[in-house]
Design an enzyme around this catalytic site. Structure first.
Site, PDB file in Angstrom:
ATOM      1  N   GLU A 354       0.856  -1.188   0.000  1.00 41.41           N
ATOM      2  CA  GLU A 354       0.000   0.000   0.000  1.00 41.41           C
ATOM      3  C   GLU A 354       0.892   1.237   0.000  1.00 41.41           C
ATOM      4  O   GLU A 354       1.147   1.799  -1.042  1.00 41.41           O
ATOM      5  CB  GLU A 354      -0.929  -0.029   1.213  1.00 41.41           C
ATOM      6  CG  GLU A 354      -2.081   0.936   1.116  1.00 41.41           C
ATOM      7  CD  GLU A 354      -3.213   0.584   2.074  1.00 41.41           C
ATOM      8  OE1 GLU A 354      -4.088   1.445   2.266  1.00 41.41           O
ATOM      9  OE2 GLU A 354      -3.225  -0.532   2.615  1.00 41.41           O
ATOM     10  N   GLU A 636      -2.048   0.438  13.439  1.00 35.86           N
ATOM     11  CA  GLU A 636      -3.241   0.801  12.664  1.00 35.86           C
ATOM     12  C   GLU A 636      -4.515   0.492  13.447  1.00 35.86           C
ATOM     13  O   GLU A 636      -5.461   1.274  13.455  1.00 35.86           O
ATOM     14  CB  GLU A 636      -3.252   0.035  11.347  1.00 35.86           C
ATOM     15  CG  GLU A 636      -4.461   0.305  10.480  1.00 35.86           C
ATOM     16  CD  GLU A 636      -4.385  -0.426   9.152  1.00 35.86           C
ATOM     17  OE1 GLU A 636      -5.066   0.004   8.211  1.00 35.86           O
ATOM     18  OE2 GLU A 636      -3.641  -1.428   9.057  1.00 35.86           O
TER      19      GLU A 636
END
Length: 759
Positions: A354, A636
């Protein structure tokens, strides 16, 4: 020296050479013009480049020119290379795939911007008599193979030391038959952009703390810190022997935890020459704490290798420390999270497939970043890309900048792209954070059209009743009560979140318009803000003050964004927020939208104790739970690692995401006590708010006017404060008992006891 007109062409090798070609140009200095007085190399690439003159690097940067919105902005860098020149000299360039041609996002796609690597450069040499000699990239250059046989930012780099060609970037080198020529590519110099932000550089080295053997018999190296960069080392072994290095952030069941990487291989391979080899894979980067190493000749020890930390070259400006060591570790984790994700652009994470410039993350983290580091140029550069992407999409601010996702197929749950609350708000909130931190109105001047364009676009998306209640929204993403595979399933209604965000955006845009003398726009956006505020009150606030969906995030946003129309409603919201926090056992109940603002909302409504207890809670979910689990960066998910040491089963489980670290903004302002009362800290508020669990704190900030420093401590009764203020700056000092004092430059001491102030 004054830049000469561009004479260069974008050149590409006639053969691809495994995606890592070498380019060289040998030349002789013009004679009869005296000494060289200045020499500047300007360079950029399709891909990434490393440039040298006579075998010596032209600068400390790596991974240049970085990642920009290549369709409109290809940045170049300039280097003073006067000291590197000789009568006979060589410009040497190594190319790699980088972001231009390498794999981007989770779709497995490469070549999003182009299929051919290229180099564009020009060396201008000025002599004593004013003569200028220019050596530009053109069809006369040569290209050949490097020792790198594979390179990708996600998957790693392979270097075969048997292919090293000593002296290839020095005069007198005779290229072998495997060298070829180059050809020119079509390229419009209008795309060239002087970088506003700093380059990516090596910023430090971390030594291993332990080498161990896993249950499966694999060799593991622990660096003790989750970081971003690569390994480098010298080694000697049998020719052709391969050393393989796999990288990951955590261990699971004693083995390398690679599942969170998804499809990113994060693997470097080094093939030995048989002699003494030095390896440093500078055409990739990894987010890791642990490395699994196979094929090492002999016994590997902690002295055999080191991790090189890589990120944009930023100056540290803000510090914080307190009596609670877990909080100190949290703050260190936030700093390391910023360092790992501020690699040329503000990314979401640095390890999996990502690593994109997600707009929502920086929208909420910008104030924290601007305290910890001087990020003005770094974020201004990124905002130029945001504006370019936005202009090309009719005012739509994409969810990632640069917008690689526009080239990738999207899943069904991602409908046709449209403005998204909080994410697209980066176009307004980030410039405003820079204005507040640095007081440079040119930031607003440069970004105003982007700010206004976004606000007008969302104005067009509002329902007839003035609410932003249609279209896809991320909302309070990653609510801790949502299932691991349903990050969108938040308690907070997405329309409530979006409408609150729109109110804040309209207000900020109106203020920016006023500062820039755009008074018609100012009136328009003020009216828009009033309309949205009224719609919020009419549709989402009940008669008793309850806000629709009645959860912590909606109250936190309503308070922090000043959406509520009366003091009574604000008081109710503060009390209800505190009640919900208490009822949840002081564990975090907010997701992506609410978390950055909840502690601010609590203290701003008089609930300091609840804010402290929320910060200091150690059970999951909480800010300190990851710290108790050994985290060295911000995760996260609140539970990226579960209490039993296994990795969260959700697909998105990064161990280095800075967004939830936005709580540091509250730590700096409420615990440390440093706030700007005027943009750029031209006037400062010093108002620490102590709470149970922290007995002392220190904070400092290098402002544009000088350093502000605050130190305080209390013993349960007496409170003592020492504050240093830069010359020429006034500071309003507010003590916990409410006493106020205004001071100028210098160091001032205060104490408060039973409401009595003594200076």
């Amino acid at each position: 020296m004054t830049s000469t007109p561009w004479l260069a062409a974008m050149i590409t090798p006639e053969q691809d050479f495994d995606g890592a070609p070498l380019l060289r140009k040998e030349f002789t200095l013009d004679q009869g013009h005296g000494e060289v007085v200045a020499a500047t190399l300007r360079a950029t690439a399709f891909g990434v480049y490393e440039a040298s003159i006579n075998g010596r690097p032209v600068g400390p940067d790596v991974l240049s020119p970085g990642w920009s919105s290549y369709e409109w902005r290809l940045r170049y860098r300039s280097y003073d290379v006067t000291s590197l020149l000789k009568p006979d000299s060589v410009i040497g360039v190594e190319l790699g795939n980088g972001w231009y041609r390498g794999r981007l996002a989770w779709h497995g796609m490469s070549n999003l911007y182009g299929s051919e690597l290229g180099f564009f450069g020009q060396l201008d040499i000025e002599f004593a008599d004013g003569h200028v000699q220019s050596i530009a990239s053109d069809a006369t250059w040569q290209a050949g193979p490097s020792a790198t046989t594979f390179n990708d930012l996600y998957d790693g780099q392979t270097i075969d030391a048997r292919r090293f060609q000593p002296g290839w970037a020095e005069p007198g080198f005779v290229p072998g038959p495997d060298w070829t020529g180059v050809r020119e590519l079509a390229f419009d110099v209008v795309r060239l952009a002087d970088p506003v932000g700093p380059p990516v550089v090596r910023t430090g080295v971390v030594r291993p703390v332990e080498v161990s053997t896993s249950p499966a018999g694999r060799t593991l190296v622990d660096f003790g810190q989750n970081l971003v960069g690569w390994l480098r080392f010298c080694v000697q072994g049998e020719a052709g022997q391969a050393i393989t290095v796999r990288h990951a952030e955590v261990l699971e069941n004693g083995e390398l935890g690679v599942r969170p990487l998804r499809s990113a291989k994060a693997t470097d391979t080094f093939i030995l020459s048989g002699g003494q080899d030095f390896f440093e894979p500078t055409k990739t980067f990894h987010g890791f704490r642990y490395a699994e190493i196979t094929g090492w000749p002999g016994t590997l020890t902690v002295d055999d290798l080191e991790a090189v930390v890589v990120h944009s070259d930023l100056e540290r400006t803000g510090t914080f420390e307190c009596s609670n060591e877990l909080v100190n570790q949290l703050h260190r984790n936030i700093v390391w999270g910023l360092r790992g994700n501020f690699l040329d652009l503000p990314t979401d994470c640095p390890q999996r497939d990502e690593r994109l410039g997600w707009t929502g993350d920086i929208a909420v983290f910008a104030p924290t970043a601007a305290y910890l580091y001087d990020v003005k140029g770094f974020l201004q550069d990124w905002l130029l890309d945001l504006a370019a992407e936005q202009k090309a999409q009719d005012g739509l601010v994409p969810i990632t900048v640069p917008d690689a996702l526009k080239y990738c197929p999207q899943p069904a749950e991602f409908p046709t792209p449209e403005s998204s609350a909080l994410w697209s708000e980066a176009s307004v909130w980030v410039p405003w954070a820079l204005w507040e931190a640095y007081g440079d109105v040119s930031v607003l001047e440069h970004q105003y059209e982007s700010m206004a364009s976004h606000t007008r676009r969302v104005e067009g998306l509002l329902s007839a009743n003035g609410l932003w209640d249609s279209g896809f929204q991320f909302g309070d993403w990653l609510d801790p009560d949502a299932a691991p595979d349903q990050p969108w399933a938040a308690k907070a209604d997405t329309a409530v979140v979006a409408t609150a965000c729109m109110y804040r955006t309209a207000r900020i845009t109106a203020q920016a318009a006023g500062l820039l003398g755009r008074h018609d726009d100012e009136a328009h956006f003020e009216a828009l803000a009033a309309r949205v505020r009224g719609a919020f009150a009419e549709n989402y606030v009940a008669a008793d003050g309850t806000i629709s969906s009645d959860c912590t995030t909606v109250y936190a946003l309503a308070i922090a964004f000043d959406v509520l129309e009366t003091a009574a409603l604000r008081e109710f919201a503060g009390n209800r927020l505190a009640e919900l926090v208490r009822d949840n056992g002081y564990r975090v109940s907010t997701g992506f939208a609410g978390t950055p603002f909840i502690t601010h909302a609590l203290t701003d409504t008089g609930h300091v104790d609840e804010a402290y207890r929320l910060l200091l809670e150690e059970g999951c979910p909480s800010w300190l739970y990851p710290v108790t689990m050994g985290a060295t960066t911000v995760w996260e998910r609140w539970d990226s690692m579960l209490p039993d040491g296994t990795i969260n089963p959700g697909e998105m489980t990064s161990f280095n995401h800075y967004a939830l670290g936005a709580v540091a903004d509250w730590m700096h302002k409420a615990i440390g006590g440093i706030r700007p009362l005027a943009p750029g800290y031209a006037r400062v508020l010093i108002a620490p708010q102590p709470g149970e669990g922290i007995d002392w704190a220190t904070a400092s900030l290098k402002t544009p006017h000088g350093e502000v420093r605050v130190e305080w401590k209390h013993d349960g009764g007496a409170f003592r404060l020492e504050a240093t203020v830069p010359d020429g700056v006034a500071a309003d000092v507010v003590l916990p008992d409410g006493a106020r004092h205004t001071v100028g430059g210098g160091t001032h001491s205060f104490s408060a006891d039973l409401g009595v102030l003594v200076e």
